[in-house]
Each structure stands twice: as structure tokens, then as C-alpha cells.
Design a protein around this motif. Structure first.
Motif, PDB file in Angstrom:
ATOM      1  N   ASP A   6       0.819  -1.225   0.000  1.00  0.00           N
ATOM      2  CA  ASP A   6       0.000   0.000   0.000  1.00  0.00           C
ATOM      3  C   ASP A   6       0.850   1.271   0.000  1.00  0.00           C
ATOM      4  N   GLY A   7       1.914   1.257  -0.790  1.00  0.00           N
ATOM      5  CA  GLY A   7       2.680   2.483  -0.993  1.00  0.00           C
ATOM      6  C   GLY A   7       3.678   2.838   0.091  1.00  0.00           C
ATOM      7  N   GLY A   8       3.937   1.937   1.024  1.00  0.00           N
ATOM      8  CA  GLY A   8       4.927   2.267   2.053  1.00  0.00           C
ATOM      9  C   GLY A   8       5.432   1.027   2.774  1.00  0.00           C
ATOM     10  N   LEU A   9       6.396   1.251   3.672  1.00  0.00           N
ATOM     11  CA  LEU A   9       6.937   0.120   4.439  1.00  0.00           C
ATOM     12  C   LEU A   9       5.987  -0.237   5.578  1.00  0.00           C
ATOM     13  N   GLN A  10       5.862  -1.525   5.853  1.00  0.00           N
ATOM     14  CA  GLN A  10       5.040  -1.988   6.978  1.00  0.00           C
ATOM     15  C   GLN A  10       5.754  -3.152   7.645  1.00  0.00           C
ATOM     16  N   SER A  14       2.207  -7.244  10.877  1.00  0.00           N
ATOM     17  CA  SER A  14       0.904  -6.566  10.905  1.00  0.00           C
ATOM     18  C   SER A  14       0.391  -6.221   9.502  1.00  0.00           C
ATOM     19  N   ALA A  15       1.205  -6.424   8.463  1.00  0.00           N
ATOM     20  CA  ALA A  15       0.754  -6.080   7.100  1.00  0.00           C
ATOM     21  C   ALA A  15      -0.373  -7.021   6.692  1.00  0.00           C
ATOM     22  N   ARG A  16      -1.394  -6.480   6.054  1.00  0.00           N
ATOM     23  CA  ARG A  16      -2.568  -7.289   5.703  1.00  0.00           C
ATOM     24  C   ARG A  16      -2.995  -7.034   4.261  1.00  0.00           C
ATOM     25  N   VAL A  17      -3.331  -8.110   3.546  1.00  0.00           N
ATOM     26  CA  VAL A  17      -4.030  -7.954   2.263  1.00  0.00           C
ATOM     27  C   VAL A  17      -5.384  -8.635   2.398  1.00  0.00           C
ATOM     28  N   SER A  18      -6.295  -8.298   1.509  1.00  0.00           N
ATOM     29  CA  SER A  18      -7.655  -8.837   1.576  1.00  0.00           C
ATOM     30  C   SER A  18      -7.648 -10.359   1.439  1.00  0.00           C
ATOM     31  N   ASP A  62      -0.190  -2.119 -16.265  1.00  0.00           N
ATOM     32  CA  ASP A  62       1.270  -2.082 -16.131  1.00  0.00           C
ATOM     33  C   ASP A  62       1.631  -1.681 -14.703  1.00  0.00           C
ATOM     34  N   PRO A  63       2.572  -2.394 -14.083  1.00  0.00           N
ATOM     35  CA  PRO A  63       3.007  -1.950 -12.755  1.00  0.00           C
ATOM     36  C   PRO A  63       3.705  -0.598 -12.845  1.00  0.00           C
ATOM     37  N   ASP A  64       3.598   0.196 -11.793  1.00  0.00           N
ATOM     38  CA  ASP A  64       4.294   1.482 -11.732  1.00  0.00           C
ATOM     39  C   ASP A  64       5.750   1.179 -11.367  1.00  0.00           C
ATOM     40  N   LEU A  65       6.607   1.175 -12.375  1.00  0.00           N
ATOM     41  CA  LEU A  65       7.991   0.713 -12.134  1.00  0.00           C
ATOM     42  C   LEU A  65       8.773   1.660 -11.235  1.00  0.00           C
ATOM     43  N   ASP A  66       8.394   2.951 -11.236  1.00  0.00           N
ATOM     44  CA  ASP A  66       9.068   3.871 -10.296  1.00  0.00           C
ATOM     45  C   ASP A  66       8.754   3.442  -8.871  1.00  0.00           C
ATOM     46  N   GLU A  67       7.494   3.088  -8.635  1.00  0.00           N
ATOM     47  CA  GLU A  67       7.134   2.645  -7.284  1.00  0.00           C
ATOM     48  C   GLU A  67       7.851   1.323  -6.958  1.00  0.00           C
ATOM     49  N   VAL A  68       7.908   0.419  -7.923  1.00  0.00           N
ATOM     50  CA  VAL A  68       8.555  -0.875  -7.640  1.00  0.00           C
ATOM     51  C   VAL A  68      10.037  -0.648  -7.300  1.00  0.00           C
ATOM     52  N   ARG A  69      10.681   0.234  -8.041  1.00  0.00           N
ATOM     53  CA  ARG A  69      12.101   0.522  -7.739  1.00  0.00           C
ATOM     54  C   ARG A  69      12.250   1.133  -6.341  1.00  0.00           C
ATOM     55  N   ARG A  70      11.363   2.092  -6.041  1.00  0.00           N
ATOM     56  CA  ARG A  70      11.422   2.725  -4.706  1.00  0.00           C
ATOM     57  C   ARG A  70      11.187   1.682  -3.625  1.00  0.00           C
ATOM     58  N   CYS A  72      11.745  -1.569  -3.773  1.00  0.00           N
ATOM     59  CA  CYS A  72      12.917  -2.471  -3.644  1.00  0.00           C
ATOM     60  C   CYS A  72      14.009  -1.778  -2.827  1.00  0.00           C
ATOM     61  N   ALA A  73      14.275  -0.513  -3.155  1.00  0.00           N
ATOM     62  CA  ALA A  73      15.342   0.206  -2.452  1.00  0.00           C
ATOM     63  C   ALA A  73      14.998   0.338  -0.973  1.00  0.00           C
ATOM     64  N   ALA A  74      13.737   0.661  -0.679  1.00  0.00           N
ATOM     65  CA  ALA A  74      13.338   0.867   0.724  1.00  0.00           C
ATOM     66  C   ALA A  74      13.416  -0.444   1.499  1.00  0.00           C
TER      67      ALA A  74
END
Ligand code: PLP
Length: 273
Positions: A6-10, A14-18, A62-70, A72-74
């Protein structure tokens, strides 16, 4: 352990998906496993290209590759490890029970697992089940991996670390999580992508760097190959010392040993900074 969701580190606990995520209910998802050495991903751009190809093959946005790169780095920064495997999972997202996709967008999860260096050689088995070289999912790295799970369990029962599939026309195809190469009269051959195998990233690098040829190979080539080896993100180039009950001479044989050396030297250049 921190993961990206969901756009950030968790926190992974406690991380949950449906529980109605299509990845869970119908295996509607794709993934990539990326090796990371000292926090640096290996061949990330190639993995992201394949992630996009797999998404298009499944009709996912298409996956947002900028988000995927961010992501991975995080995740790498948050979980330092000398040798890790990034796991990028991208699914159809929360949806109705059944095969239709829902209105919600896809789910992206990036996690990191530790991994150990693989031994230089391993045993494999062949399994009687076939890869379909003309299926809707052929060549896509989808999360529909249950057939691989079954085949790998069979391999483990027989003291092997990988199971090799033929395709529906009796040609050698690939393993549950690796591509396969054989050495015949000093020449290296690997099945073409048209055999139904995944276009492995390690396979592509090994073909490029060793001059291996893509050849249609009958499954029984394994009975007469001088050498056999596997490639994958987590194995790199790994010699095979037993196929079912047959032991190819001297694993790693000379051609495999050279391929292993070339791969180790050249792959140092492909780590993303
Ligand atoms: N074939 C299958 C079915 C795989 O799942 C994998 C990797 O997970 C491979 C081949 C090897 O591909 P790569 O070298 O990109 O890891």
C-alpha cells in the motif's frame, strides 16, 4: 522484517491484504525474484521488464515501475543482508469470489528473504508431467505455481533439488524454478523459449556470455549429455551431478566450470548501483 505494501513500508507481522485478493483466491498474480548482494539488486531492469511483460500477458495494468524501484530500495535499506532475495508480487487485487476481477486496483507487495549460496552442483529428477508450450500463461511468471510445488516436493523425496519438465511434444523444457542447459560434443545448448520455458534472466545472460545455442532437444538428451547445468536467479550457474539415476561425468565438467567462472566474473558488472 519490513515489507512494502500500500505504498509504504510496513511490519511483516501486521501487514494485511484482503482475504479476497485474486492472488489468493485464483492465483491471479505475477512475481519476480531478484537477487540482492550487499543491498544491491542484480539485473533489476531486466526483472522489471519481465514483470511488465507478465502483467500485460495477464491483462493486469502495467506496474508502476518507479514505485517498484522505490519499494525495492526501501525494503533493502530496511532489512540489511549480505545475500537476499527480493520478492516482488503483483496481483489482481481484492475482487469477487470467482474468476472475474473486481474494481479495486492491483496489490503490490515487495518483501525480502534471506538466501544461502547454492552448492556448486546438485541432483535433479525428471517428472512425467508436461509443460504446455502453448498455454495462455506460457512464458509468464505467474503466481500459479502449484504444479511446480508438487514437482519440487517429488524431487525432494528423491534427494534432488530440482525437477525437470518436458513439454507436450517430448522436448526438454525447464525446471520448476530454473532453466536447463546441456553440453553435447563441447557445445552448450538450451531449449528455446518456444519450448514453453520461462525466458530466464540468468539463462539470457548465460546464452549471451557463453555463446550457448538455443536448440530443440528431446527429453532423452539428458541420457547422453556430457554435462548438464541449471541457471536461475538463486542458483546462478549450477552443475548437475545426477539426473534421475544417471551421473554425468565430473560435475562440474570442464564446459560447465568455465560457464560458472564466466558468469561469476561478468555478473559483478550487472549489480544496480
Ligand atoms: N523457470 C522457471 C519456471 C522459474 O520460476 C525461474 C525462476 O524463478 C526460472 C526458470 C529461472 O529464471 P531466472 O533466471 O530469471 O531466475
Amino acid at each position: 522484517m519490513k515489507i512494502w505494501l500500500d505504498g509504504g513500508l510496513q511490519d511483516i507481522e501486521s501487514a494485511r491484504v484482503s482475504v479476497l485478493d485474486h492472488g489468493l483466491t485464483v492465483g491471479d498474480g505475477i512475481f519476480e525474484t531478484v537477487k540482492a548482494v550487499d543491498g544491491r539488486p542484480f539485473a533489476l531492469t531486466r526483472h522489471l521488464d519481465r514483470l511488465t511483460r507478465s502483467a500485460r500477458g495477464l491483462g493486469l495494468p502495467d506496474p508502476d515501475l518507479d514505485e517498484v524501484r522505490r519499494a525495492c530500495a526501501a525494503v533493502l535499506r530496511a532489512n540489511p543482508a549480505p545475500l537476499g532475495r527480493l520478492r516482488i508480487t503483483y496481483t489482481g487485487g481484492h475482487g469477487p469470489l470467482g474468476s472475474d476481477r473486481g474494481e479495486h486496483g492491483p496489490t503490490l507487495v515487495v518483501a525480502l528473504g534471506e538466501t544461502a549460496r547454492r552448492p556448486d552442483s546438485t541432483a535433479v529428477i525428471t517428472v512425467p508431467w508436461t509443460r504446455n508450450e502453448r498455454g495462455a500463461l506460457t512464458g509468464l511468471k505467474t503466481t500459479s505455481y502449484a504444479e511446480n510445488v508438487v514437482a519440487l516436493a517429488r524431487a525432494r523425496e528423491r534427494g534432488a533439488s530440482e525437477a525437470l519438465f518436458g513439454n507436450t511434444v517430448g522436448q526438454l523444457c525447464e525446471g520448476t524454478g530454473s532453466n536447463v542447459f546441456v553440453v553435447l560434443d563441447g557445445e552448450i545448448h538450451t531449449p528455446p523459449v518456444a519450448s514453453g520455458c520461462l525466458a530466464g534472466i540468468t539463462r539470457a545472460l548465460a546464452v549471451e556470455w557463453t555463446g550457448a545455442r538455443e536448440s530443440d532437444l528431446p527429453l532423452d538428451v539428458l541420457d547422453r549429455a556430457d554435462e548438464v547445468f541449471l541457471t536461475s536467479t538463486l542458483r546462478d550457474v549450477q552443475a548437475v551431478h545426477r539426473v534421475d539415476d544417471r551421473e554425468p561425468a565430473g560435475a562440474p565438467g570442464p564446459v560447465t566450470a568455465k560457464a560458472m567462472r564466466i558468469f561469476e566474473e561478468r555478473s559483478a558488472d550487472d549489480l544496480d548501483p
